[in-house]
Structures are given as C-alpha cells and as structure tokens.
Design a protein around this motif. Structure first.
Motif, PDB file in Angstrom:
ATOM      1  N   MET A   1      13.330  -1.250 -10.903  1.00 45.50           N
ATOM      2  CA  MET A   1      13.411  -2.042  -9.673  1.00 45.50           C
ATOM      3  C   MET A   1      11.996  -2.329  -9.173  1.00 45.50           C
ATOM      4  N   ARG A   2      11.711  -3.590  -8.916  1.00 41.66           N
ATOM      5  CA  ARG A   2      10.353  -3.955  -8.521  1.00 41.66           C
ATOM      6  C   ARG A   2      10.074  -3.557  -7.074  1.00 41.66           C
ATOM      7  N   PRO A   3       8.793  -3.386  -6.723  1.00 38.67           N
ATOM      8  CA  PRO A   3       8.439  -3.043  -5.340  1.00 38.67           C
ATOM      9  C   PRO A   3       8.633  -4.218  -4.395  1.00 38.67           C
ATOM     10  N   LYS A   4       8.810  -3.917  -3.121  1.00 39.73           N
ATOM     11  CA  LYS A   4       8.957  -4.931  -2.079  1.00 39.73           C
ATOM     12  C   LYS A   4       7.582  -5.479  -1.722  1.00 39.73           C
ATOM     13  N   ILE A   5       7.430  -6.804  -1.833  1.00 36.54           N
ATOM     14  CA  ILE A   5       6.130  -7.457  -1.651  1.00 36.54           C
ATOM     15  C   ILE A   5       6.032  -8.090  -0.258  1.00 36.54           C
ATOM     16  N   GLY A   6       4.990  -7.736   0.463  1.00 31.18           N
ATOM     17  CA  GLY A   6       4.713  -8.358   1.753  1.00 31.18           C
ATOM     18  C   GLY A   6       3.481  -9.239   1.669  1.00 31.18           C
ATOM     19  N   LEU A   7       3.549 -10.406   2.295  1.00 34.04           N
ATOM     20  CA  LEU A   7       2.420 -11.340   2.333  1.00 34.04           C
ATOM     21  C   LEU A   7       1.954 -11.468   3.778  1.00 34.04           C
ATOM     22  N   VAL A   8       0.679 -11.179   4.024  1.00 30.10           N
ATOM     23  CA  VAL A   8       0.109 -11.254   5.369  1.00 30.10           C
ATOM     24  C   VAL A   8      -0.862 -12.426   5.415  1.00 30.10           C
ATOM     25  N   LEU A   9      -0.569 -13.397   6.275  1.00 32.32           N
ATOM     26  CA  LEU A   9      -1.381 -14.607   6.395  1.00 32.32           C
ATOM     27  C   LEU A   9      -2.138 -14.560   7.715  1.00 32.32           C
ATOM     28  N   GLY A  10      -3.459 -14.485   7.627  1.00 36.40           N
ATOM     29  CA  GLY A  10      -4.276 -14.309   8.819  1.00 36.40           C
ATOM     30  C   GLY A  10      -4.496 -15.577   9.609  1.00 36.40           C
ATOM     31  N   GLY A 167       8.373  -2.224   5.851  1.00 39.55           N
ATOM     32  CA  GLY A 167       8.880  -1.762   4.565  1.00 39.55           C
ATOM     33  C   GLY A 167       8.228  -2.319   3.328  1.00 39.55           C
ATOM     34  N   ALA A 168       7.142  -3.071   3.472  1.00 39.12           N
ATOM     35  CA  ALA A 168       6.459  -3.584   2.279  1.00 39.12           C
ATOM     36  C   ALA A 168       5.860  -2.431   1.483  1.00 39.12           C
ATOM     37  N   GLU A 169       6.116  -2.436   0.180  1.00 42.30           N
ATOM     38  CA  GLU A 169       5.541  -1.419  -0.705  1.00 42.30           C
ATOM     39  C   GLU A 169       4.261  -1.898  -1.371  1.00 42.30           C
ATOM     40  N   ARG A 170       4.085  -3.178  -1.457  1.00 41.37           N
ATOM     41  CA  ARG A 170       2.855  -3.799  -1.940  1.00 41.37           C
ATOM     42  C   ARG A 170       2.519  -4.935  -0.987  1.00 41.37           C
ATOM     43  N   VAL A 171       1.255  -5.033  -0.619  1.00 37.22           N
ATOM     44  CA  VAL A 171       0.846  -6.036   0.368  1.00 37.22           C
ATOM     45  C   VAL A 171      -0.291  -6.892  -0.174  1.00 37.22           C
ATOM     46  N   ILE A 172      -0.077  -8.211  -0.107  1.00 37.70           N
ATOM     47  CA  ILE A 172      -1.121  -9.195  -0.375  1.00 37.70           C
ATOM     48  C   ILE A 172      -1.539  -9.762   0.976  1.00 37.70           C
ATOM     49  N   ALA A 173      -2.822  -9.699   1.291  1.00 35.24           N
ATOM     50  CA  ALA A 173      -3.307 -10.204   2.574  1.00 35.24           C
ATOM     51  C   ALA A 173      -4.322 -11.317   2.337  1.00 35.24           C
ATOM     52  N   VAL A 174      -4.216 -12.363   3.146  1.00 29.64           N
ATOM     53  CA  VAL A 174      -5.145 -13.490   3.051  1.00 29.64           C
ATOM     54  C   VAL A 174      -5.956 -13.534   4.344  1.00 29.64           C
TER      55      VAL A 174
END
Length: 293
Positions: A1-10, A167-174
């Motif tokens: 099961m893949r991790p939950k991905i969160g995207l943070v847009l600044g 609940g994001a397990e992996r976070v990409i932030a811009v």
C-alpha cells in the motif's frame, strides 16, 4: 500500500504561478496527490486543481492576466480589486464547497483580531479563497464566522505542519517565498512587491546602501526578517520530504506582466527533483529534519 501524499503550495502572489508548472509535471508523471494545503495563490491554484481543472487549463486561464498588475485592476479600491478576483473565481467555482472537490483541500488564513492561523477545509469555497489571498493593504479582510481573515502568509506562507496533521505520510512542498535580500537589504516595499522601482525615490532607494534607509524601508526589512525567521524555523521543524524552490525570486508578488516565466520555473524545478519524488513511494523515506537531526 502506497503512502499518503500531501502537496503544500506556498503563497507568493505571481510567484505562485510556478505551482501550475509543478502540477503539470506531477500530472504528466502520474504522481498521485491525496491532499493539498495551500496559502494565498497556492490556495487558489490548489482549489482549481482539486476541483478538476487541469494544469493546461489553468495555464490558459492565467494567461488572461498577462501584462497586468493587481493594482491595474483598480488603483484606489481594495474592495473593487477583491470583487474582480471574486468574479473570476465565480466563473468556475460559483456556489461550490470544499465537499465538491476531488482532492481534499485546506487553505490557510489568519484571524487578524486574535492573531492566530485559521485553516479552512469546509464550507463555501470562494469566501475561503478570497480570505487566503487577501494580502494586507491590497485586499480587505474577509469575514467568515465572525472572524476578520487575511492571507495565511501573514504568519507563514508554507503550512507543511497542516499536511502532517491531516495525515500525510509523504509531503511535497513548493516554496515560492522570496529569501531575504542580501545585496539590497533596504529595498522599499513597493519595489519588492510590484517588481519595479518607483520613480523619484518616493519611499526610499534600494541601491543607495550608504545612506540611511527610509522609515518604510526599515519597517519593511524588519517585517521581512521576522517572517523569514519563522518561515525557516517552520521548515526545520515540519520539514517536507521533497522541497521545491522554483527560481522565481526576481518576480514581484503582484506583478503579472510575465506569467509564463514562473510556470516554466515550476516545471524545471520539479523535473530536477523527479527521482526524489518517485522515491517517496519507496520505504523507508526520511524527512529533511530527520536527516539533519
């Protein structure tokens, strides 16, 4: 099961157009996004994408702003400028709520009476988007539930902590917040915001570093130092797994004379980090702060 991905847009005004380029690459590479946290322009772009507007369609819509500044919409009336933004949002999101979005979204605002961050993730979309993008002095506060709300960037433009809380397990932030100016620390506010120098030294000069800075330039610098300190502290304590920083530092926050440049910068920065982004689906993956600590 893949991790939950969160995207943070600044947040960052016109610099936030880089988010469209980021989304274009993520969509092209079929990178799944499970939740979005957005501030200011990041909230608007995030909402449109979460609603189902493709990055290509977003780019076409944004192209209508080419050659403008937000002040060219109405020089004297902050409320009229806000109505213009509302009219544009209504074309797509009229009467829509957060529940209508295909991807869960949280937008960041600040309660200017009580001085606290207010994340919004439910209710009508457009009032929340007007609040998260209500840059002080450019737009008026937006009243929601008795609170006077302004742009979430008043406290910090990159709310990575909210992605983890949701609940994001992996976070990409811009991150499109400009770093502290070093060569021109006493730049005047209008030059920094609009992207061009006012004539006649109306509020101080960015180039005359041997002279005593103007009052406005000093206040602006003090505000920038405080905001930058908090921004960097937040990033350290709530570090994303992938941090994208598109090359948009030369763009004024409210200057939309070049809309393609920031989008291209977003594409290029994301492509440089594609291997790192793909690695998010492998285990184990560590956050930047964990590697440092």
């Amino acid at each position: 099961m893949r991790p939950k991905i969160g995207l943070v847009l600044g947040g960052g005004g016109s610099r936030g157009l880089a988010h469209i380029g980021v989304l274009e690459v993520l969509a092209r590479e079929h990178i799944p996004i499970d939740l979005i946290v957005g501030t200011s322009m990041g909230g608007i772009v995030g909402a449109l994408f979460a609603f189902g507007i493709t990055p290509h369609q977003l780019a076409k819509r944004i192209a209508s702003l080419r050659g403008t500044t937000l002040f060219s919409m109405n020089l004297f009336s902050a409320r009229a400028r806000q109505r213009n933004i509302e009219t544009q949002l209504n074309e797509v999101l009229q009467d829509k709520t957060f529940a209508d979005l295909k991807i869960p979204l949280t937008v960041m605002t600040v309660d200017m009476v009580n001085g606290r961050e207010v994340p919004i993730a439910e209710g009508p979309l457009i009032p929340a988007l007007l609040a998260t993008s209500a840059v002080p002095a450019v737009f008026p506060p937006v009243e929601i539930n008795g609170m006077q709300l302004l742009d979430g960037g008043v406290i910090d433009s990159l709310a990575t902590h909210i992605a983890f809380e949701h609940g994001a397990e992996r976070v990409i932030a811009v991150d499109v917040y400009p770093p502290l100016e070093v060569e021109t620390p006493w730049i005047d506010p209008m030059s920094a915001i609009m992207g061009f120098q006012l004539p006649f030294g109306l509020v101080g000069s960015a180039g005359l570093q041997t002279r005593t800075p103007s009052m406005l330039a000093s206040i602006w610098r003090a505000t920038r130092v405080m905001a930058w300190h908090l921004h960097e502290e937040r990033l350290h304590h709530h570090a994303p797994h992938v941090l994208l920083r598109p090359a948009v530092n030369d763009y004024g926050s409210l200057d939309f004379r070049d809309v393609q440049g920031p989008m291209t910068a977003g594409i290029e920065e994301t492509e440089r980090h594609l291997d790192q982004i793909r690695a998010l689906f492998e285990t184990p993956t560590y956050r930047m702060s964990e590697l440092v600590d």
